[in-house]
Design a protein around this motif. Structure first.
Motif, PDB file in Angstrom:
ATOM      1  N   ASP A  11       0.827  -1.214   0.000  1.00 50.06           N
ATOM      2  CA  ASP A  11       0.000   0.000   0.000  1.00 50.06           C
ATOM      3  C   ASP A  11       0.861   1.264   0.000  1.00 50.06           C
ATOM      4  OD1 ASP A  11       0.888  -0.359   2.603  1.00 50.06           O
ATOM      5  OD2 ASP A  11      -1.050   0.072   3.544  1.00 50.06           O
ATOM      6  N   ALA A  12       2.041   1.191   0.637  1.00 48.43           N
ATOM      7  CA  ALA A  12       2.956   2.331   0.616  1.00 48.43           C
ATOM      8  C   ALA A  12       3.543   2.524  -0.783  1.00 48.43           C
ATOM      9  CB  ALA A  12       4.074   2.119   1.634  1.00 48.43           C
ATOM     10  N   LYS A  13       3.835   1.418  -1.450  1.00 46.13           N
ATOM     11  CA  LYS A  13       4.353   1.505  -2.815  1.00 46.13           C
ATOM     12  C   LYS A  13       3.300   2.076  -3.762  1.00 46.13           C
ATOM     13  CE  LYS A  13       7.632  -2.336  -2.426  1.00 46.13           C
ATOM     14  NZ  LYS A  13       8.017  -3.684  -2.911  1.00 46.13           N
ATOM     15  N   VAL A  14       2.062   1.655  -3.583  1.00 46.52           N
ATOM     16  CA  VAL A  14       0.972   2.172  -4.413  1.00 46.52           C
ATOM     17  C   VAL A  14       0.845   3.674  -4.235  1.00 46.52           C
ATOM     18  CG1 VAL A  14      -1.531   2.160  -4.768  1.00 46.52           C
ATOM     19  CG2 VAL A  14      -0.315  -0.002  -4.474  1.00 46.52           C
ATOM     20  N   ALA A  15       0.852   4.118  -2.970  1.00 42.01           N
ATOM     21  CA  ALA A  15       0.732   5.554  -2.684  1.00 42.01           C
ATOM     22  C   ALA A  15       1.910   6.322  -3.270  1.00 42.01           C
ATOM     23  CB  ALA A  15       0.647   5.776  -1.173  1.00 42.01           C
ATOM     24  N   HIS A  16       3.107   5.755  -3.174  1.00 43.04           N
ATOM     25  CA  HIS A  16       4.296   6.401  -3.713  1.00 43.04           C
ATOM     26  C   HIS A  16       4.210   6.539  -5.229  1.00 43.04           C
ATOM     27  CE1 HIS A  16       8.602   6.352  -5.114  1.00 43.04           C
ATOM     28  NE2 HIS A  16       8.661   7.301  -4.207  1.00 43.04           N
ATOM     29  N   SER A  17       3.827   5.450  -5.903  1.00 40.64           N
ATOM     30  CA  SER A  17       3.709   5.467  -7.371  1.00 40.64           C
ATOM     31  C   SER A  17       2.645   6.463  -7.817  1.00 40.64           C
ATOM     32  CB  SER A  17       3.369   4.070  -7.888  1.00 40.64           C
ATOM     33  OG  SER A  17       4.373   3.134  -7.554  1.00 40.64           O
ATOM     34  N   ALA A  18       1.498   6.438  -7.151  1.00 45.04           N
ATOM     35  CA  ALA A  18       0.425   7.371  -7.503  1.00 45.04           C
ATOM     36  C   ALA A  18       0.847   8.814  -7.243  1.00 45.04           C
ATOM     37  CB  ALA A  18      -0.838   7.042  -6.713  1.00 45.04           C
ATOM     38  N   GLY A  19       1.618   9.024  -6.172  1.00 44.93           N
ATOM     39  CA  GLY A  19       2.097  10.371  -5.875  1.00 44.93           C
ATOM     40  C   GLY A  19       3.050  10.900  -6.938  1.00 44.93           C
ATOM     41  N   LEU A  20       3.927  10.015  -7.425  1.00 40.86           N
ATOM     42  CA  LEU A  20       4.826  10.415  -8.505  1.00 40.86           C
ATOM     43  C   LEU A  20       4.038  10.818  -9.748  1.00 40.86           C
ATOM     44  CD1 LEU A  20       7.598   7.641  -8.291  1.00 40.86           C
ATOM     45  CD2 LEU A  20       7.817  10.045  -7.642  1.00 40.86           C
ATOM     46  N   MET A  21       3.044  10.016 -10.087  1.00 38.75           N
ATOM     47  CA  MET A  21       2.231  10.305 -11.264  1.00 38.75           C
ATOM     48  C   MET A  21       1.445  11.603 -11.087  1.00 38.75           C
ATOM     49  SD  MET A  21       0.648   6.598 -12.228  1.00 38.75           S
ATOM     50  CE  MET A  21       1.655   5.150 -12.453  1.00 38.75           C
ATOM     51  N   SER A  22       0.857  11.761  -9.919  1.00 37.60           N
ATOM     52  CA  SER A  22       0.060  12.960  -9.663  1.00 37.60           C
ATOM     53  C   SER A  22       0.911  14.216  -9.786  1.00 37.60           C
ATOM     54  CB  SER A  22      -0.563  12.874  -8.267  1.00 37.60           C
ATOM     55  OG  SER A  22      -1.370  13.984  -8.002  1.00 37.60           O
TER      56      SER A  22
END
Length: 234
Positions: A11-22
């Protein structure tokens, strides 16, 4: 740009990846951003994440932001992969720009020289598409643990010829992370994975199975992956 460890929870990796994209939407207009979508599991997960980021941003601005993808059809891809791409693009409302090489495959020496073959069938068509469709940011699905040449890759990489930037948002994800995310969120995947394939490339260079994820890929191509990256490959 913050980093994250490969051992971090999914879940931390998902949030990190989505944050980079955002964050990329603060730097580039959405119509100048595309996902490099191979139809494989990793880039499909990236496309799913990007789609959700655009939905969230669109709601904030009362807009409908359509995800855009570049998909290379070399002419020797598995038909199951191409059918999967077409089906999911309709289901998800993705604007897919399909790229084909300007090569007569009837007399082409497929896979005899994997570096030349990849350059002709993948790299040059991709470079042309980035220029023609005016893509400033290309989002990839590469991971560090796939191949030794990808261990040192960065989240953002500036490329020339043509000038654009790569975003590699799932570098720290593992193969298990990918399948866990697919299972938890019911992300569709190509049927070939259920038949024993672990990594999907072109038909002449891909076989089932292997003890490592990319063992089914052409060994000659794998030995030269760093060179291919320097030429414009992901």
């Amino acid at each position: 740009m913050t980093d994250i460890n490969v051992s971090a929870p999914l879940d931390a990796k998902v949030a990190h990846s989505a944050g980079l994209m955002s964050g990329m939407l603060e730097m580039y207009p959405p119509e100048r951003i595309a996902v490099a979508w191979t139809g494989g599991k990793d880039s499909t997960v990236v496309l799913a994440l990007w789609r959700e980021v655009l939905k969230s941003k669109g709601k904030e601005a009362s807009l409908v932001l359509v995800p855009q993808a570049l998909s290379i059809d070399t002419g020797v891809k598995f038909p199951e992969v191409m059918a999967f791409r077409d089906s999911v693009s309709l289901q998800w409302g993705v604007d897919v720009k399909i790229i084909r090489p300007d090569v007569d495959l009837s007399g082409y020496p497929l896979a005899e020289d994997p570096v030349k073959c990849c350059a002709d069938l993948k790299i040059r068509p991709l470079q042309k598409a980035i220029e023609v469709f005016e893509i400033d940011l290309l989002i990839t699905g590469i991971r560090r643990d796939e191949h030794p040449s990808r261990v040192g890759r960065s989240y953002m990489e500036v490329r020339d010829d043509p000038e654009h930037t790569l975003l590699n948002p799932i570098l720290e994800w593992t193969e298990m992370d990918i399948w866990s995310f697919i299972t938890m969120h019911r992300i569709p995947h190509c049927e070939l994975y259920d038949q024993g394939y672990r990594s999907l490339g072109c038909r002449p260079c891909t076989v089932k199975g292997g003890s490592a994820e990319r063992d089914g890929r052409s060994s000659e191509k794998e030995r030269n992956l760093e060179q291919l990256t320097s030429m414009g490959y992901f």
